[in-house]
Scaffold this active site. Structure first.
Site, short mmCIF file in Angstrom:
data_model
loop_
_atom_site.label_atom_id
_atom_site.label_comp_id
_atom_site.label_asym_id
_atom_site.label_seq_id
_atom_site.Cartn_x
_atom_site.Cartn_y
_atom_site.Cartn_z
N LYS A 73 -66.77 23.42 38.42
CA LYS A 73 -66.64 24.83 38.01
C LYS A 73 -67.99 25.36 37.54
O LYS A 73 -68.40 26.47 37.90
CB LYS A 73 -65.60 24.97 36.88
CG LYS A 73 -64.17 24.72 37.33
CD LYS A 73 -63.66 25.85 38.21
CE LYS A 73 -62.29 25.58 38.77
NZ LYS A 73 -61.91 26.48 39.87
N SER A 113 -63.40 28.49 34.57
CA SER A 113 -62.52 27.87 33.57
C SER A 113 -63.24 27.77 32.23
O SER A 113 -64.46 27.60 32.18
CB SER A 113 -62.16 26.48 34.07
OG SER A 113 -61.59 25.72 33.04
N TYR A 141 -64.17 17.60 37.65
CA TYR A 141 -63.52 18.90 37.89
C TYR A 141 -64.29 20.01 37.15
O TYR A 141 -64.68 21.02 37.73
CB TYR A 141 -62.06 18.87 37.43
CG TYR A 141 -61.49 20.24 37.15
CD1 TYR A 141 -61.13 21.07 38.20
CD2 TYR A 141 -61.36 20.72 35.85
CE1 TYR A 141 -60.65 22.35 37.96
CE2 TYR A 141 -60.88 21.99 35.59
CZ TYR A 141 -60.52 22.80 36.65
OH TYR A 141 -60.06 24.06 36.39
C1 WQD Z 1 -53.08 21.54 26.47
C2 WQD Z 1 -52.87 20.83 25.13
C3 WQD Z 1 -53.34 18.49 25.25
C4 WQD Z 1 -50.04 17.49 27.99
C5 WQD Z 1 -56.72 21.82 31.38
C6 WQD Z 1 -58.06 21.90 32.05
C7 WQD Z 1 -58.49 23.34 32.14
C8 WQD Z 1 -57.47 24.16 32.87
C9 WQD Z 1 -56.12 23.98 32.29
C10 WQD Z 1 -56.88 24.04 35.25
C11 WQD Z 1 -53.96 19.81 24.80
C12 WQD Z 1 -51.87 18.71 24.96
C13 WQD Z 1 -50.92 18.16 27.17
C14 WQD Z 1 -49.13 16.57 27.41
C15 WQD Z 1 -50.05 17.08 25.24
N1 WQD Z 1 -57.58 23.82 34.25
N2 WQD Z 1 -50.94 17.96 25.82
N3 WQD Z 1 -49.18 16.38 26.05
O1 WQD Z 1 -56.43 20.15 28.83
O2 WQD Z 1 -56.44 22.38 27.62
O3 WQD Z 1 -56.85 22.31 30.04
O4 WQD Z 1 -55.80 22.60 32.12
O5 WQD Z 1 -56.34 24.08 36.11
O6 WQD Z 1 -59.69 23.41 32.78
O7 WQD Z 1 -59.00 21.17 31.33
O8 WQD Z 1 -54.58 21.87 29.23
O9 WQD Z 1 -52.13 21.82 29.37
O10 WQD Z 1 -53.42 19.70 29.82
O11 WQD Z 1 -53.30 20.58 27.49
O12 WQD Z 1 -50.04 16.87 24.03
O13 WQD Z 1 -48.31 15.91 28.10
O14 WQD Z 1 -51.65 20.07 25.23
O15 WQD Z 1 -53.84 17.38 24.56
O16 WQD Z 1 -54.14 19.83 23.42
P1 WQD Z 1 -56.13 21.58 28.83
P2 WQD Z 1 -53.29 20.97 29.05
#
Ligand code: WQD
Length: 343
Positions: free
Chosen positions: A153, A124, A149
């Site tokens: 990784k 990741s 988590y």
């Molecule tokens: C994306 C953007 C949030 C939800 C995570 C893990 C990574 C991978 C994928 C997997 C960010 C914003 C999100 C919401 C929001 N792992 N957001 N409101 O955090 O980049 O990555 O998932 O399985 O290892 O760390 O992904 O989709 O959670 O967030 O504003 O309700 O959307 O702050 O900027 P992230 P995400």
């Protein structure tokens, strides 16, 4: 080729199974169904015309793995299985270390005993922690994961690197995924988390469909063009093709490699919402709130190594990702409605 997919019934595993079957490979799906349901095998069959072999099992069950590797004459393993919810990992660290770390060690032991030496691992972008520069290159420093988590990784990457140093006949490719979203264009398989989604796209999809009232945007004061977080979103079908492209490389090379899989450009939360509104024709009400703990402002990668080594590059854009995620959401909501009418 006969390939074992641990976690093969999950979001990325199931899409990879489709791509592998369509390319003439024989994926064998090994999954404990902790975050997937049996129906996925049937859906894969509906897409490809062939039901993949499924073995219900846990990656911590070394004997079962050994039997699967031997009985199915497996030549390579793609290792997706693991727990993946960042917030949950902070609350339940031991479960994460047990499933992800101990599970991987059991898998490697089983591979060692059965002579299988080719592994592709679901890593990741989280291994980079807070980027010091963008885009991220594979040679950039790792080691600052902010949650258990992410640490699992990174630790698994390190275990694989040590293993390849000690045993030069192994091949271990760590694919560092950026943000996988979207669904198969049929709408039959996609990302369907239980309960309230943690990740942006499933959340946005449910808001667009009226299943959730409003998107909470985590932070509007980042140092990004519109103040919201920026990520390198990648269509899950492109990601799945990345695994198929890595397979011949893993078969013909030994040693450890880390390779980014992303599109090489970032989109902000607001840009994603706009693309989703366009794809769905629905409004996505949102509120800008506080930042989420552990989030970074922005990340995106340089994906050129994947092109050099595997001849792979992402082909689908944000509009394709949103269109396919929306199709999946609509189908899923219809299914849930039909189920509740039946009961
Ligand atoms: C994306 C953007 C949030 C939800 C995570 C893990 C990574 C991978 C994928 C997997 C960010 C914003 C999100 C919401 C929001 N792992 N957001 N409101 O955090 O980049 O990555 O998932 O399985 O290892 O760390 O992904 O989709 O959670 O967030 O504003 O309700 O959307 O702050 O900027 P992230 P995400």
């Amino acid at each position: 080729m006969r390939v074992l997919l641990t976690g093969g019934m999950g979001f990325i595993g199931s899409h990879t199974a489709v791509v592998l079957q369509e390319a003439g490979h024989e994926p064998v799906l090994y999954d404990n169904l902790s975050n997937a349901d049996l129906g996925v095998a049937k859906r894969i069959a509906a897409i490809t015309g062939k039901t993949p072999k499924f073995i219900e099992g846990d990656i911590r069950d070394e004997e079962r793995l050994e039997r699967a590797l031997r009985d199915e004459s497996i030549e390579a393993v793609i290792h997706f299985a693991g727990l993946k919810a960042v917030g949950e990992s902070v609350v339940k660290p031991l479960e994460y270390y047990d499933n992800n770390l101990i599970g991987t060690i059991r898998l490697l032991e089983a591979m060692k005993k059965t002579g299988v030496r080719r592994l592709i691992f679901s890593s990741s972008s989280t291994v980079y922690g807070t980027p010091k520069r963008l885009p991220l290159h594979e040679s950039d420093p790792t080691g600052e994961a902010t949650n258990p988590y992410g640490r699992t990784k990174l630790q698994i990457e390190e275990i694989l690197s040590d293993l390849c140093r000690a045993a030069p006949d192994w091949s271990a490719i760590c694919l560092r995924y950026f943000n996988p979203i979207g669904a198969h264009p049929s709408g039959l398989i996609g990302e369907d988390p239980n309960g309230i989604p943690n990740n942006l796209l499933p959340y946005v999809a449910r808001v667009a469909n009226g299943r959730l009232p409003c998107l909470n945007v985590f932070g509007g004061d980042y140092e990004t063009p519109d103040g919201t977080g920026v990520r390198d979103y990648i269509h899950v079908m492109d990601l799945a093709r990345g695994h198929a492209a890595a397979l011949p490389y893993a078969m013909s090379h030994t040693g450890w490699k880390a390779v980014n899989l992303g599109c090489g450009r970032g989109y902000s939360v607001l840009e994603v919402v706009k693309a989703f509104e366009k794809a769905s024709g629905r409004k996505v009400p949102l509120k800008i709130g506080p930042r989420r703990a552990g989030d970074i402002a922005a990340n995106w990668c340089d994906p050129t190594l994947a092109k050099e080594l595997f001849g792979w590059e992402a082909k689908l854009g944000i509009d394709d990702m949103c269109r396919d995620a929306w199709r999946f959401e609509e189908k899923r909501a219809e299914e849930l409605k039909a189920q509740s009418n039946q009961s």
